[in-house]
Design an enzyme around this catalytic site. Sequence first.
Site, PDB file in Angstrom:
ATOM      1  N   ARG A 159      53.712 -15.107   9.682  1.00 55.79           N
ATOM      2  CA  ARG A 159      54.313 -15.983  10.694  1.00 55.79           C
ATOM      3  C   ARG A 159      53.312 -16.501  11.703  1.00 55.79           C
ATOM      4  O   ARG A 159      53.296 -17.693  12.019  1.00 55.79           O
ATOM      5  CB  ARG A 159      55.382 -15.207  11.483  1.00 55.79           C
ATOM      6  CG  ARG A 159      56.745 -15.181  10.869  1.00 55.79           C
ATOM      7  CD  ARG A 159      57.458 -13.895  11.270  1.00 55.79           C
ATOM      8  NE  ARG A 159      56.785 -12.789  10.615  1.00 55.79           N
ATOM      9  CZ  ARG A 159      57.083 -12.384   9.397  1.00 55.79           C
ATOM     10  NH1 ARG A 159      58.079 -12.908   8.752  1.00 55.79           N
ATOM     11  NH2 ARG A 159      56.406 -11.417   8.821  1.00 55.79           N
ATOM     12  N   THR A 160      52.497 -15.610  12.234  1.00 59.33           N
ATOM     13  CA  THR A 160      51.644 -16.026  13.354  1.00 59.33           C
ATOM     14  C   THR A 160      50.645 -17.085  12.896  1.00 59.33           C
ATOM     15  O   THR A 160      50.509 -18.139  13.512  1.00 59.33           O
ATOM     16  CB  THR A 160      50.914 -14.805  13.950  1.00 59.33           C
ATOM     17  OG1 THR A 160      51.894 -13.824  14.291  1.00 59.33           O
ATOM     18  CG2 THR A 160      50.146 -15.184  15.204  1.00 59.33           C
ATOM     19  N   LYS A 170      28.839  -9.471   6.204  1.00 59.77           N
ATOM     20  CA  LYS A 170      27.371  -9.351   6.204  1.00 59.77           C
ATOM     21  C   LYS A 170      26.882  -8.650   7.466  1.00 59.77           C
ATOM     22  O   LYS A 170      25.688  -8.548   7.702  1.00 59.77           O
ATOM     23  CB  LYS A 170      26.730 -10.739   6.139  1.00 59.77           C
ATOM     24  CG  LYS A 170      27.135 -11.566   4.929  1.00 59.77           C
ATOM     25  CD  LYS A 170      26.464 -12.937   4.995  1.00 59.77           C
ATOM     26  CE  LYS A 170      27.045 -13.871   3.949  1.00 59.77           C
ATOM     27  NZ  LYS A 170      26.641 -15.267   4.185  1.00 59.77           N
ATOM     28  N   ARG A 172      42.953 -13.236  15.493  1.00 57.44           N
ATOM     29  CA  ARG A 172      43.637 -11.944  15.299  1.00 57.44           C
ATOM     30  C   ARG A 172      42.598 -10.929  14.842  1.00 57.44           C
ATOM     31  O   ARG A 172      41.810 -11.192  13.926  1.00 57.44           O
ATOM     32  CB  ARG A 172      44.750 -12.065  14.256  1.00 57.44           C
ATOM     33  CG  ARG A 172      45.321 -10.696  13.872  1.00 57.44           C
ATOM     34  CD  ARG A 172      46.571 -10.778  13.054  1.00 57.44           C
ATOM     35  NE  ARG A 172      47.705 -11.186  13.874  1.00 57.44           N
ATOM     36  CZ  ARG A 172      48.969 -11.079  13.503  1.00 57.44           C
ATOM     37  NH1 ARG A 172      49.268 -10.566  12.310  1.00 57.44           N
ATOM     38  NH2 ARG A 172      49.951 -11.478  14.286  1.00 57.44           N
ATOM     39  N   HIS A 219      49.720  -8.773  21.999  1.00 54.30           N
ATOM     40  CA  HIS A 219      50.223  -9.849  21.136  1.00 54.30           C
ATOM     41  C   HIS A 219      50.951 -10.845  22.039  1.00 54.30           C
ATOM     42  O   HIS A 219      52.177 -10.972  22.013  1.00 54.30           O
ATOM     43  CB  HIS A 219      51.134  -9.294  20.055  1.00 54.30           C
ATOM     44  CG  HIS A 219      51.318 -10.203  18.875  1.00 54.30           C
ATOM     45  ND1 HIS A 219      50.964 -11.549  18.905  1.00 54.30           N
ATOM     46  CD2 HIS A 219      51.805  -9.986  17.635  1.00 54.30           C
ATOM     47  CE1 HIS A 219      51.236 -12.090  17.725  1.00 54.30           C
ATOM     48  NE2 HIS A 219      51.748 -11.160  16.933  1.00 54.30           N
TER      49      HIS A 219
HETATM   50  C1  NCD Z   1      53.732  -8.312  14.377  1.00 54.90           C
HETATM   51  C2  NCD Z   1      52.268  -8.019  14.529  1.00 54.90           C
HETATM   52  O1  NCD Z   1      51.426  -8.551  13.805  1.00 54.90           O
HETATM   53  O2  NCD Z   1      51.966  -7.268  15.446  1.00 54.90           O
HETATM   54  N1  NCD Z   1      53.997  -9.353  13.499  1.00 54.90           N
HETATM   55  C3  NCD Z   1      54.063 -10.626  14.005  1.00 54.90           C
HETATM   56  O3  NCD Z   1      53.087 -11.154  14.485  1.00 54.90           O
HETATM   57  N2  NCD Z   1      55.247 -11.230  13.961  1.00 54.90           N
HETATM   58  C4  NCD Z   1      54.567  -7.138  14.123  1.00 54.90           C
HETATM   59  C5  NCD Z   1      54.156  -6.199  13.031  1.00 54.90           C
HETATM   60  O4  NCD Z   1      53.228  -6.431  12.276  1.00 54.90           O
HETATM   61  O5  NCD Z   1      54.850  -5.195  12.918  1.00 54.90           O
END
Ligand code: NCD
Length: 302
Positions: free
Chosen positions: A57-58, A87, A108, A136
Amino acid sequence: MPSIFPHTHLLTAAQCDRATVDAVIARATEIARTPERFTRALAGRIIATLFYEPSTRTRLSFEAAALRLGAHIIGTENAAAFSSAIKGETLEDSIRVIGGYADAIVLRHGDDAAGERAARASVVPIISAGSGSAHHVTQALLDAFTIHAHHGTLDNLTVALCGDALHGRTIASLAELLAHEDNTRIIFVTPPTLRAPRALISALRRSGVVCHETTCFDDDVISQADVVYMTRTQRERGSRGTALILTPAHVRRMRRDAIIMHPLPRTDELPAAIDHDPRAHYFTQASNGLVVRMAILTLLVG
Ligand code: NCD
C-alpha cells in the site's frame, strides 16, 4: 506570510502538530473533491521511492499519488538487494546521490533513525514511509484523515490501539499524532508480551493523553472506544505471543458510531467475517492513502 506547511522533511508523527495535521486533512479533502485541479500540481517533478523493506500500500499509493499529480517516479522496491546497499554503500551516501536526481525521496527503512539520518544527508525533502518499529508518519496522517472523516473531529476521542504495541510503528505514530489533540484517551489492548514501550506511554502521559493498558477486549474497551485500531504481530521484528482476535461477538458489542481500523496487511487478528459490518473502515482507510499522500506531496514538494 508563514507557510501552511513549515516542514522541510516529514519524518515523525511527533513533528505533526495540530496545524500540520489540519493542513494535510484540508488539502486531502480538497484533492478528493476536485482532483482535476491537481493533475499538473507536480508536473515535471521527479519523486524517488527508496524502499529497503517490503510494502504494498505505502509504495504503490505514493507512486500513484505522484503520477496523479503529474510527477514522474524513479526508485526501487527492494533497495536492500537492488541498490548499492548490497555493495556496502551507506544510507547517507545513497541519499546524497539520489538527491541529485529527484525532487523528493520517499524512504522506507528498518532503522528507527533512518529518516533523521537521511534528512541530515539530503538536499531534497525526505518523506519517511516507515522507519523501523518507531515511525510511520504518513500512515498516522491517513489514519487521522480517516478518523476525522467519520467522527468529524480528532478531539475527545477514545482510541483502542490493539495488537502489537511493542514493535508496531503504526500504533506508536498514531498515538503520537493524537497526543496533539484535545482530551485524547488511549487504551492499549495487547498480549502481555507486546505491551507498548514504557517510554512511549510516559511521553504520551506528559502530553496529557490518558493512557490505559489491558490484555483483552473487555466490556470497558469495547463499549467505550470510538475507534478500535487493530494491528498484526510484527514477527519479522522479533514479536512473539498469541494475537488477540477481534471476533464478530466483540463487534456486536461495539458502539454504533465506532469504527474498526487496521493499517493492513492483516493476519488472524481481524477475521474477514467482519468485513461487511458498516463499522469496518480498513479498506476505506487504505484507499484514503492516495489522497493523503497526494496532499503530503503537494505540501512538501509543490
Ligand atoms: C504497516 C507497516 O508497514 O508498518 N503497513 C502499512 O504501511 N500499511 C503495518 C504492518 O506492516 O503491519
